[in-house]
Write a protein that holds these residues in place. Sequence first.
Motif, PDB file in Angstrom:
ATOM      1  N   GLY A  14      80.177  -1.901  39.320  1.00 17.42           N
ATOM      2  CA  GLY A  14      79.750  -3.299  39.439  1.00 17.42           C
ATOM      3  C   GLY A  14      79.984  -3.824  40.830  1.00 17.42           C
ATOM      4  O   GLY A  14      79.106  -4.451  41.441  1.00 17.42           O
ATOM      5  N   THR A  19      79.469  -7.771  32.163  1.00 15.65           N
ATOM      6  CA  THR A  19      80.014  -6.558  32.774  1.00 15.65           C
ATOM      7  C   THR A  19      81.511  -6.675  32.971  1.00 15.65           C
ATOM      8  O   THR A  19      82.066  -7.756  33.107  1.00 15.65           O
ATOM      9  CB  THR A  19      79.416  -6.292  34.169  1.00 15.65           C
ATOM     10  N   LEU A  29      74.967  -8.765  38.646  1.00 13.75           N
ATOM     11  CA  LEU A  29      75.508  -8.170  37.422  1.00 13.75           C
ATOM     12  C   LEU A  29      75.236  -9.072  36.231  1.00 13.75           C
ATOM     13  O   LEU A  29      75.155 -10.285  36.371  1.00 13.75           O
ATOM     14  CB  LEU A  29      77.026  -8.009  37.556  1.00 13.75           C
TER      15      LEU A  29
END
Lengths: 274, 274
Positions: A153, A167, A163
């Motif tokens: 990420g 996440t 993102l």
Amino acid sequence: MSKEAFFISHFGSKHIGDDGAVVGNYVYSKDLFCEDIHFKRAWMSLEQIAQKSMLVNLSDAIAMNAKPCYALIGVVLPKQFSHAQLTELARGFEAMAKRYGVEIIGGDTTAGEKMMISITIVSTLQGKALERKNAKVGDLVAYTGKLGHSYKGLTRLLRGGSLSKKTRFIRPTLKANFVYKSAKYLSSGMDISDGLSKDLSRLLKESGNVGLHVKKKLPKRLLCSGEEYEMLFSFNPRHKQGILRIAQQTRTKINIIGHVARKRYRCVCKEHHF
Amino acid sequence: MSKEAFFISHFGSKHIGDDGAVVGNYVYSKDLFCEDIHFKRAWMSLEQIAQKSMLVNLSDAIAMNAKPCYALIGVVLPKQFSHAQLTELARGFEAMAKRYGVEIIGGDTTAGEKMMISITIVSTLQGKALERKNAKVGDLVAYTGKLGHSYKGLTRLLRGGSLSKKTRFIRPTLKANFVYKSAKYLSSGMDISDGLSKDLSRLLKESGNVGLHVKKKLPKRLLCSGEEYEMLFSFNPRHKQGILRIAQQTRTKINIIGHVARKRYRCVCKEHHF
């Protein structure tokens, strides 16, 4: 020795060295969450920034086998922040506090160029404190969940990508239930904030400079992924079945990576102060 | 409403509103101390910065009639700080902690462009908590020590001058003994951090929007001098002799400025975010 370790070495308290300081039945933990060090404003909404800063701090308390009760929040905020922005930020703190049963009892705000969030969590031990220092030679070493997502990420964000809300990097999942139920079987534990390898080296060092005999070599993208907030822990092999049962009950994935050995362990990741 | 007040109004805790949050027998207080907001590096040595940041926080605990026991220190420090500079800073924290019997039990450090110090103090009540909210109509209102020196010092610094080590602005004197001995006689109290007039308006507002009948008009240089860390308090006139006796025992100068009245009080100082 890092500058952080050097600075902290000046304070001779026996309470220093874990995710939180244990005093009687209480655990006190405090972490800073700073713009352009731990996050960039472009990466996350203000609500997400507030949520993650709370999670990072709650993780320290949970990793010690303590239940977070109270939070004090200090924030440095840009002067030009609107009332709507302040509300969004406050909403993020409140949402996480509510989810974990924490009451925000005070704090301080001040104006500054860059955002900075400093949270102190007061928690109560749920049994014995889970510390870094008691891993014994022969103990199995394991971590919870999956590692590597946070690094993935972060890499995406650093390359200008974005993102999704859920996440790991934006909203890590804490393993509170697993910790509270299994703590009595664990010899040591901590959360993975700077990457498995770095945090493992700390745990093994605190346990008397012991080492690790690995079952299987792990890739760097997994070993060096920070801000995972999964649990790293050790336990006597006789508790393996009990721990696996608790893992199943609490739907927690457990990965046994090896056992504590005499040979000294070295962190395989580069020091990074991003 | 200031942005700070607006932000804090989102958290519905009954603990918010005083110098510290009272939970059972404990008081938790937290204050930020930021470069270019609360201090400039050119004004003070690193040791003095550390000392003042501790004093500002200890003052909050003492003002609640609580004895500081533990401190958690979070610091944002420029990357280029040398080991000697880190030692100087740590020495300042340790010196003040030692003087007030406080143990530094943890904290966090991170790199940043500007210095920021966030301290949390855990203290134990020495009797009833001294809050802002219980000043009653007819109570006498007083402050300790002399006011105005801090403003004078700040003005000098802002004009490029320097200050001796012992000035109020660099090292305020806290009135711990006076507070601990007199708290049972006081109806309300707080420390003077933003200036007598500003802090008085807060105390009177928390006490049900009451006002002040002044004995004698005070000059602005005294009313608006912040960072004094003297005590502001109120008490029923029947305790006057008892309080004056404690003041004499503890060598504390007491200035009675008037009594609580029904008419609303307005702060006479300009809002300043220096």
